[in-house]
Design a protein around this motif. Structure first.
Motif, PDB file in Angstrom:
ATOM      1  N   MET A   1       0.846  -1.172   0.000  1.00  0.00           N
ATOM      2  CA  MET A   1       0.000   0.000   0.000  1.00  0.00           C
ATOM      3  C   MET A   1       0.899   1.246   0.000  1.00  0.00           C
ATOM      4  O   MET A   1       1.837   1.344   0.778  1.00  0.00           O
ATOM      5  N   SER A   2       0.611   2.210  -0.877  1.00  0.00           N
ATOM      6  CA  SER A   2       1.415   3.425  -0.953  1.00  0.00           C
ATOM      7  C   SER A   2       1.205   4.271   0.299  1.00  0.00           C
ATOM      8  O   SER A   2       0.223   4.120   1.023  1.00  0.00           O
ATOM      9  N   ARG A   3       2.148   5.189   0.527  1.00  0.00           N
ATOM     10  CA  ARG A   3       2.034   6.072   1.690  1.00  0.00           C
ATOM     11  C   ARG A   3       0.750   6.886   1.629  1.00  0.00           C
ATOM     12  O   ARG A   3       0.081   7.093   2.628  1.00  0.00           O
ATOM     13  N   HIS A   4       0.407   7.365   0.437  1.00  0.00           N
ATOM     14  CA  HIS A   4      -0.785   8.198   0.315  1.00  0.00           C
ATOM     15  C   HIS A   4      -2.050   7.382   0.524  1.00  0.00           C
ATOM     16  O   HIS A   4      -3.012   7.869   1.110  1.00  0.00           O
ATOM     17  N   ALA A   5      -2.045   6.135   0.090  1.00  0.00           N
ATOM     18  CA  ALA A   5      -3.186   5.258   0.339  1.00  0.00           C
ATOM     19  C   ALA A   5      -3.316   4.998   1.841  1.00  0.00           C
ATOM     20  O   ALA A   5      -4.427   4.941   2.381  1.00  0.00           O
ATOM     21  N   GLU A   6      -2.183   4.879   2.518  1.00  0.00           N
ATOM     22  CA  GLU A   6      -2.200   4.709   3.970  1.00  0.00           C
ATOM     23  C   GLU A   6      -2.792   5.944   4.645  1.00  0.00           C
ATOM     24  O   GLU A   6      -3.562   5.831   5.597  1.00  0.00           O
ATOM     25  N   TYR A   7      -2.420   7.135   4.155  1.00  0.00           N
ATOM     26  CA  TYR A   7      -2.985   8.377   4.692  1.00  0.00           C
ATOM     27  C   TYR A   7      -4.494   8.400   4.526  1.00  0.00           C
ATOM     28  O   TYR A   7      -5.227   8.778   5.430  1.00  0.00           O
TER      29      TYR A   7
ATOM     30  N   LYS B   1      -6.538   5.933   4.344  1.00  0.00           N
ATOM     31  CA  LYS B   1      -7.125   4.982   5.286  1.00  0.00           C
ATOM     32  C   LYS B   1      -7.125   5.559   6.700  1.00  0.00           C
ATOM     33  O   LYS B   1      -8.130   5.495   7.406  1.00  0.00           O
ATOM     34  N   LEU B   2      -6.007   6.141   7.112  1.00  0.00           N
ATOM     35  CA  LEU B   2      -5.911   6.706   8.458  1.00  0.00           C
ATOM     36  C   LEU B   2      -6.865   7.881   8.651  1.00  0.00           C
ATOM     37  O   LEU B   2      -7.499   8.007   9.708  1.00  0.00           O
ATOM     38  N   ILE B   3      -6.976   8.736   7.648  1.00  0.00           N
ATOM     39  CA  ILE B   3      -7.880   9.888   7.737  1.00  0.00           C
ATOM     40  C   ILE B   3      -9.324   9.410   7.863  1.00  0.00           C
ATOM     41  O   ILE B   3     -10.078   9.894   8.715  1.00  0.00           O
TER      42      ILE B   3
ATOM     43  N   GLU C   1     -10.443   6.535   8.946  1.00  0.00           N
ATOM     44  CA  GLU C   1     -10.637   5.896  10.249  1.00  0.00           C
ATOM     45  C   GLU C   1     -10.774   6.944  11.349  1.00  0.00           C
ATOM     46  O   GLU C   1     -11.635   6.827  12.222  1.00  0.00           O
ATOM     47  N   TYR C   2      -9.925   7.956  11.307  1.00  0.00           N
ATOM     48  CA  TYR C   2      -9.969   9.009  12.324  1.00  0.00           C
ATOM     49  C   TYR C   2     -11.312   9.737  12.293  1.00  0.00           C
ATOM     50  O   TYR C   2     -11.957   9.922  13.330  1.00  0.00           O
ATOM     51  N   ILE C   3     -11.755  10.147  11.111  1.00  0.00           N
ATOM     52  CA  ILE C   3     -13.011  10.892  10.984  1.00  0.00           C
ATOM     53  C   ILE C   3     -14.189  10.052  11.466  1.00  0.00           C
ATOM     54  O   ILE C   3     -15.100  10.556  12.120  1.00  0.00           O
ATOM     55  N   ASN C   4     -14.174   8.768  11.180  1.00  0.00           N
ATOM     56  CA  ASN C   4     -15.284   7.907  11.585  1.00  0.00           C
ATOM     57  C   ASN C   4     -15.299   7.590  13.073  1.00  0.00           C
ATOM     58  O   ASN C   4     -16.364   7.284  13.621  1.00  0.00           O
TER      59      ASN C   4
ATOM     60  N   MET D   1     -19.312  12.405   5.990  1.00  0.00           N
ATOM     61  CA  MET D   1     -19.955  12.211   4.690  1.00  0.00           C
ATOM     62  C   MET D   1     -18.970  12.263   3.538  1.00  0.00           C
ATOM     63  O   MET D   1     -19.313  11.900   2.412  1.00  0.00           O
ATOM     64  N   LEU D   2     -17.736  12.713   3.788  1.00  0.00           N
ATOM     65  CA  LEU D   2     -16.765  12.850   2.706  1.00  0.00           C
ATOM     66  C   LEU D   2     -16.299  11.486   2.205  1.00  0.00           C
ATOM     67  O   LEU D   2     -15.869  10.637   2.980  1.00  0.00           O
ATOM     68  N   ASN D   3     -16.378  11.306   0.906  1.00  0.00           N
ATOM     69  CA  ASN D   3     -15.877  10.105   0.250  1.00  0.00           C
ATOM     70  C   ASN D   3     -14.578  10.499  -0.450  1.00  0.00           C
ATOM     71  O   ASN D   3     -14.608  11.215  -1.457  1.00  0.00           O
TER      72      ASN D   3
END
Length: 149
Positions: free
Chosen positions: A1-7, A9-11, A13-16, A27-29
């Protein structure tokens, strides 16, 4: 997984999971987060409107703030910044059910300042109608990059 893809995912997860202010952005996709750009979409719901029934300008400004910070995070070696100025121009109304595309793009980095442009557009078939445009200036500490692991 690229670093940006990891970001991404982390973003997400954090928002949820958060109980903090960012919970208002569930609501942001996220469509992409790469190379100084962040792209999301969302559908305007009852939770996003003002008393006139249109997308709330405060939410528009929040989205501009957050998305421009994410674009800064994935620019070059990655930067973290603090807002110094946000300017928002509103052009058209968005109503419940409208699909909104948000594009944030780093326009310039002149340390200690970063400049990011953000556009919110209503998807109208194959065309897009500009709803709002934001210009966000952020202070970044000279030479200090966001630590990536």
């Amino acid at each position: 997984m690229s670093r940006h893809a990891e970001y991404l995912k982390l973003i997400a997860e954090y928002i949820n999971k958060t109980k903090k202010f960012e919970r208002n952005l569930k609501m942001l996709n996220y469509l992409s987060l790469d190379n100084g750009q962040a792209k999301v979409e969302f559908t305007v719901s009852q939770d996003h409107i003002n008393t006139d029934g249109h997308l709330h300008p405060g939410l528009t400004t929040t989205i501009i703030d957050v998305l421009s910070s994410h674009a800064l995070l994935v620019h070059g070696d990655g930067f973290s910044g603090v807002s110094t100025n946000i300017h928002v121009s509103h052009f058209q109304r968005a109503s419940v059910g409208d699909l909104i595309l948000v594009n944030a793009k780093m326009s310039k980095l002149v340390e200690p300042l970063a400049f990011v442009e953000v556009e919110l557009s209503r998807k109208n078939g194959v065309a897009e109608d500009l709803v709002a445009r934001g210009e966000h200036t952020l202070f970044v500490r000279p030479g200090l990059h966001y630590a990536r692991s």
